[in-house]
Scaffold this motif. Structure first.
Motif, mmCIF file in Angstrom:
data_model
loop_
_atom_site.group_PDB
_atom_site.id
_atom_site.type_symbol
_atom_site.label_atom_id
_atom_site.label_comp_id
_atom_site.label_asym_id
_atom_site.label_seq_id
_atom_site.Cartn_x
_atom_site.Cartn_y
_atom_site.Cartn_z
ATOM 1 N N PRO A 7 0.812 -1.226 0.000
ATOM 2 C CA PRO A 7 0.000 0.000 0.000
ATOM 3 C C PRO A 7 0.840 1.267 0.000
ATOM 4 N N GLU A 8 1.966 1.236 0.744
ATOM 5 C CA GLU A 8 2.826 2.418 0.787
ATOM 6 C C GLU A 8 3.443 2.685 -0.580
ATOM 7 N N ALA A 9 3.860 1.618 -1.261
ATOM 8 C CA ALA A 9 4.457 1.771 -2.592
ATOM 9 C C ALA A 9 3.429 2.304 -3.578
ATOM 10 N N ALA A 10 2.207 1.798 -3.492
ATOM 11 C CA ALA A 10 1.146 2.267 -4.385
ATOM 12 C C ALA A 10 0.852 3.739 -4.133
ATOM 13 N N HIS A 11 0.867 4.131 -2.860
ATOM 14 C CA HIS A 11 0.626 5.532 -2.514
ATOM 15 C C HIS A 11 1.740 6.420 -3.074
ATOM 16 N N ARG A 12 2.976 5.962 -2.968
ATOM 17 C CA ARG A 12 4.104 6.737 -3.506
ATOM 18 C C ARG A 12 3.980 6.879 -5.014
#
Length: 200
Positions: A7-12
């Protein structure tokens, strides 16, 4: 425990994607589309050129997605055609809203640049019609379809031609800039068009 990395990578990725689109629009306003470069966009967005090239092959492709994003944001704020039962009022309302958007520098400047790029690149131009023009025309087609079913326009009217009678003059004035786009003008377009559509 489940990892939060995905999720963090997708947000970035979303944040970076948005930063690139925003940087492109800013630069188009500041220096004009011909002077916009991938290097300049990368610097403004705070990313490397390879990040941009991983998602887009050219600056025209970035501008396309930026304008599409603007259009989607506008659509979410409610430019769909209301069906109040009064076709004249509904068409006048949506055409007034349309030219207000087209006259806003935030949309007008990048959209003009994109239109010019689409003329030079037929493939891009075709994609612009598919992603930007057709969705808006379909809204008008649906409203005219409901009006025809309600007996408000003649049954033998071709809705597509009727929509083009409304949209064509607006696009002509917007592209050429030879006359102002005003609410009075779009109201007159609706009045004249409906004279030809009304059952006799």
């Amino acid at each position: 425990m489940p990892s939060n990395r995905a999720p963090e990578a997708a947000h970035r990725r979303r944040r970076t994607h948005s930063a690139i689109l925003g940087a492109t629009l800013e630069l188009v306003h500041e220096v004009g589309y011909p002077k916009v470069t991938i290097e300049g966009v990368a610097a403004r967005a705070g990313v490397g050129k390879q990040t941009i090239y991983r998602w887009w092959p050219s600056k025209a492709a970035i501008l396309r997605d930026a304008v599409v994003s603007l259009t989607e944001d506008i659509a979410r704020t409610g430019t769909a055609i209301r069906d109040t039962g009064d076709l004249e009022a509904d068409l006048k309302a949506v055409l007034r809203s349309t030219i207000d958007i087209m006259s806003d520098p935030g949309y007008d400047v990048p959209a003009r640049a994109l239109a010019a790029a689409g003329i030079a690149d037929p493939e891009l131009g075709e994609e612009l019609v598919t992603r930007l023009v057709e969705p808006q025309l379909r809204l008008c087609l649906e409203r005219l379809g409901s009006a025809r079913r309600a007996g408000q326009i003649a049954p033998d009217v071709d809705p597509r031609i009727a929509v083009e009678m409304l949209a064509g003059p607006i696009a002509h004035r917007w592209l050429l800039g030879d006359a102002p786009l005003t609410h009075e003008y779009t109201d007159a377009l609706v009045d004249l068009t409906l004279r030809g559509l009304t059952p006799r």
